[in-house]
Design an enzyme around this catalytic site. Structure first.
Site, short mmCIF file in Angstrom:
data_model
loop_
_atom_site.label_atom_id
_atom_site.label_comp_id
_atom_site.label_asym_id
_atom_site.label_seq_id
_atom_site.Cartn_x
_atom_site.Cartn_y
_atom_site.Cartn_z
N LYS A 59 -8.84 0.48 -16.08
CA LYS A 59 -8.55 1.30 -14.91
C LYS A 59 -9.08 2.74 -15.07
CE LYS A 59 -4.95 2.37 -11.59
NZ LYS A 59 -3.55 2.20 -11.19
N GLU B 114 -6.65 -15.89 -6.33
CA GLU B 114 -7.92 -15.55 -6.97
C GLU B 114 -8.80 -16.77 -7.24
OE1 GLU B 114 -4.98 -14.36 -7.84
OE2 GLU B 114 -5.08 -12.17 -7.94
N MET C 82 -8.70 -41.77 -7.16
CA MET C 82 -9.52 -42.10 -8.31
C MET C 82 -8.64 -42.44 -9.50
SD MET C 82 -12.59 -42.66 -9.03
CE MET C 82 -13.92 -41.77 -8.23
N PHE D 261 1.74 -3.92 -18.98
CA PHE D 261 1.99 -4.70 -17.78
C PHE D 261 0.67 -5.24 -17.23
CE2 PHE D 261 2.45 -4.86 -13.09
CZ PHE D 261 3.31 -5.94 -13.05
N GLN D 262 0.65 -6.52 -16.92
CA GLN D 262 -0.53 -7.22 -16.40
C GLN D 262 -1.74 -7.08 -17.33
OE1 GLN D 262 -1.00 -6.26 -12.14
NE2 GLN D 262 0.31 -8.01 -11.71
#
Lengths: 163, 575
Positions: free
Chosen positions: B162, B50, B479, B112-113
């Site tokens: 959802k 993602e 760097m 969940f999630q």
């Protein structure tokens, strides 16, 4: 310097956390913060007391104005205004101190809201300074509990902070 | 038209003019993905992580000016997107991120999630919304696009539980064409009195300086800026975010400013008497020590965001407004004015600047058997005719790309300037290529950054993106190593990357062309061959000199007039 910032917020869930989050993320002080609905159900009014240099207060008001949920904002300490805070104090009140506390209440125009054989609950209203002064004159050993509302403020005159 | 929440999202995106979205499916967004499957107007790009989706949408937005759109699932989908959201936030990139959420009745139950997406993203979005009722969905999406693209742009998250997208619940849908929000009304025009004051200051200036940032690029104001600068004949510098806002090959351009800007740009900043700051935010990497910043200058600051003005540096003439409209007003006033800039004084000032330029602060030692990273970027410029889109990652290679690839056009230089996100380059370059399929797009990266989003090579294969990756591989987090050399007596604490992959083979395994380049004489040929392969992604793993540092450098806590020059230039330093 101490500033009282009044805001009208959209009455959305999370609006309060946006303000609180802004202050913690940018390291600004919050002395007190109160929020409650108004006569217009779509907005809440928040009163926030903060302190900082002129530059910091300018940044605070600009950053608050940037929050999408902030509808209107006013630093009411910039002009003539009225400030009030309410405080409830529970004290142990037995023996001689019962009368002494009652006398102090009269001087400060405080009210005794609840009385038991051994305690009072006192309500005091005024500026933050007045509430501090009341606590100062009470014998610290008899103070059982203190709860303060945080400051409320409103500008004087006809000009109003509204949508 | 009766649509489900999922269908509303698709139809709305179409009505809003969105052509492409970047995403990754998961439980909470399955209804949306099903609606996506059943339509044919929105193109969905399946990423591999993602973070890649957000950077692609970001690159797309930077290259086009249109908002990038992302669709990810709840929980880890949302948290993986956060780095990309924060990256866009710091650079004011318009983006709308639709995140799935667990059903409304499960919110707060540690389902969940489940993650508090609104809470997690709140400090790194311009605004975010939780949609609890399908009836609010279309209007909320419209608000999200409106907020993301107007005023100072930025990412907006729309968290959609959802059940709100359930296919069985259909409601009437109408595209909300216009929207007004009483709590959000960005200023557009600048105050004419303030603009007049600014003009007066500029026309009286003896040692003027123009300093412009990402705001010029974001507001598509390059043309107006060029008109103004050429009329005035003043020296101009761009920030890292502002490169391309003014043509870098023009004689009035004195290079980038700031920590790794040119000596002349920083010296001119320090010594100027009037500073015109446009769409720039006086970032710490530009200003150095605030107390030493532009000691003798009156400052004019044009910015769309009032909170950017006087945030770190006090200014005498603040102008809140869209950069383009303010510059147009300035150009109109200047055209009407009979007064001219103080040409004699400015000519004198230019003589001073030319003296600073004579140090040639970007010189580097080209001798030796190792490939110099600066040389690779210079050859990249030549081979692409200076007309490529260059996305970069973060580190030394980013600074060399900024220093050695002069950008003449806006939206060509795509980099994570504010957040400094390693892993940005490859997916951002892909977003650019999706926006401009026929353009030449290169990603300048390093062996540290590239592995942070290397999985997107698979996405690039799936969609046939012919990006050219130029990996300046010096085996070090360069760097970090440079700072350790300068500030920690060369104690190279965890900046050496042992056991690197064979990048050429790794790239080949993804189905692309991988080439390792080890000798200076092979650089140009390898680049030419790579760009000649117009339909393939080519990964050039260029083994560069690990000891090379980025110069000049303004060390932290120093002023702009206290730059550290390379050994080559120090002998020429002026008193």
């Amino acid at each position: 310097m101490r500033h009282i910032i009044s805001m009208l917020l959209e009455n959305e869930p999370g609006a309060l956390s946006r303000v609180a989050g802004l202050f913690s993320a940018r390291g600004y002080n919050i002395e007190s913060l109160t929020v409650a609905p108004t006569e217009d159900a779509t907005v809440s009014r928040m009163t926030l007391v903060t302190s900082g240099s002129g530059e910091i207060i300018e940044q605070i008001t600009k950053q608050l104005n940037k929050l999408v949920d902030v509808v209107k904002l006013l630093d009411i300490t910039e002009s003539s205004h009225v400030e009030r805070e309410i405080m409830l104090v529970k004290v142990r009140a037995t023996g001689d101190s019962r009368d002494e506390v009652k006398r102090l209440c009269d001087i400060f125009r405080a009210h005794v809201l609840d009385v038991t054989a051994t305690s009072y609950i006192i309500e005091v209203t005024g500026t933050g300074e007045k509430l501090d002064a009341f606590l100062d004159v009470l014998d610290r050993r008899i103070i059982l509990e203190v709860v303060r509302s945080g400051a409320l403020g409103i500008g004087r005159g006809e000009k109003a902070l509204r949508v | 038209m009766e649509l489900s929440g999922a269908e509303i999202i698709m139809q709305f995106l179409k009505d809003e003019g969105v052509e492409i979205i970047f995403g990754y499916p998961g439980g909470a967004v399955l209804h949306i993905y099903d609606a996506l499957y059943k339509q044919n107007y929105i193109r969905h790009i399946l990423v591999r992580h993602e973070q890649g989706a957000t950077h692609m949408a970001d690159g797309y937005a930077r290259a086009t000016g249109k908002p990038g759109v992302v669709l990810v699932t709840s929980g880890p989908g949302a948290t993986n997107a956060v780095t990309g959201i924060a990256t866009a936030y710091m650079d004011s990139i318009p983006m709308v991120v639709i995140t799935g959420q667990v059903p409304t009745n499960a919110i707060g139950s540690d389902a969940f999630q489940e993650v508090d997406c609104i809470g997690i993203t709140r400090p790194c979005v311009k605004h975010n919304f939780l949609v609890k009722d399908v009836h609010d969905l279309a209007v909320t999406l419209k608000k999200a696009f409106y907020v993301a693209t107007t005023g100072r742009p930025g990412p907006v998250v729309v968290d959609v539980p959802k059940d709100v997208t359930h296919p069985d619940i259909k409601i009437p849908y109408e595209y909300p064409r216009d929207i007004t929000m009483r709590s959000y009304s960005p200023v557009t025009r600048g105050h004419s009195g303030q603009i007049r004051k600014a003009i007066d200051l500029l026309l009286g200036a003896k040692r003027p300086m123009i300093y412009t940032g990402g705001g010029v690029v974001l507001d598509d104001a390059a043309e107006e800026l060029r008109t103004l600068t050429q009329h005035l004949g003043f020296p101009i510098t761009n920030t890292l975010m502002g490169l391309g806002g003014y043509p870098a090959t023009d004689r009035l351009f004195v290079g980038m400013l700031g920590m790794h800007g040119t000596y002349e740009a920083n010296m001119a900043m320090h010594n100027c008497d009037v500073l015109l700051a446009i769409g720039a935010r006086f970032d710490d990497r530009v200003v150095g020590d605030v107390k030493k910043f532009c000691p003798g200058a009156k400052i004019i600051h044009i910015d769309i965001d009032p909170a950017s003005i006087a945030k770190t540096v006090k200014v005498q003439v603040p102008i809140v407004g869209s950069v383009r409209s303010v510059l147009r007003d300035m150009n109109a006033m200047l055209a009407e004015s009979s007064r001219e800039p103080d040409r004699a004084a400015v000519e004198q000032w230019w003589r001073q600047i030319r003296e600073w330029q004579s140090i040639e602060c970007l010189r580097y030692d080209r001798t030796g058997p190792r490939i110099k990273p600066q040389y690779v970027v210079q050859k990249l410029y030549e081979v692409t005719g200076g007309d490529a889109y260059i996305a970069s990652d973060v580190g030394q290679h980013q600074m060399w790309a900024a220093q050695f690839y002069p950008f003449d056009k806006p939206r060509r230089w795509i980099n994570s300037g504010g957040l400094g996100t390693m892993g940005f380059g490859l997916p951002a370059a892909m977003g650019v290529q999706f926006a401009h399929p026929d353009a030449t797009v290169a990603c300048v990266t390093g062996e540290g950054s590239i592995v942070m989003c290397i999985q997107e090579l698979a996405t690039a294969k799936q969609y046939g993106l012919p990006i050219k990756v130029v990996n300046l591989n010096n085996g070090y987090l360069g760097m970090v190593r440079q700072w350790q050399e300068f500030m920690y007596e060369s104690r190279e604490s965890h900046s050496y990357l042992d056991s690197l992959p064979d990048f050429a083979k790794l790239t080949e395994s993804f189905g692309h062309v991988g080439v390792r380049v080890e000798k200076p004489e092979d650089v140009e040929g390898a680049l030419r061959d790579a760009f000649a392969m117009r339909d393939r992604l080519v990964f050039l793993d260029v083994i560069t000199d690990p000891t090379e540092n980025v110069y000049p450098m303004m060390m932290s806590g120093k002023g702009q007039n206290e730059m550290l020059l390379s050994a080559l230039c120090r002998d020429r330093e002026l008193a």
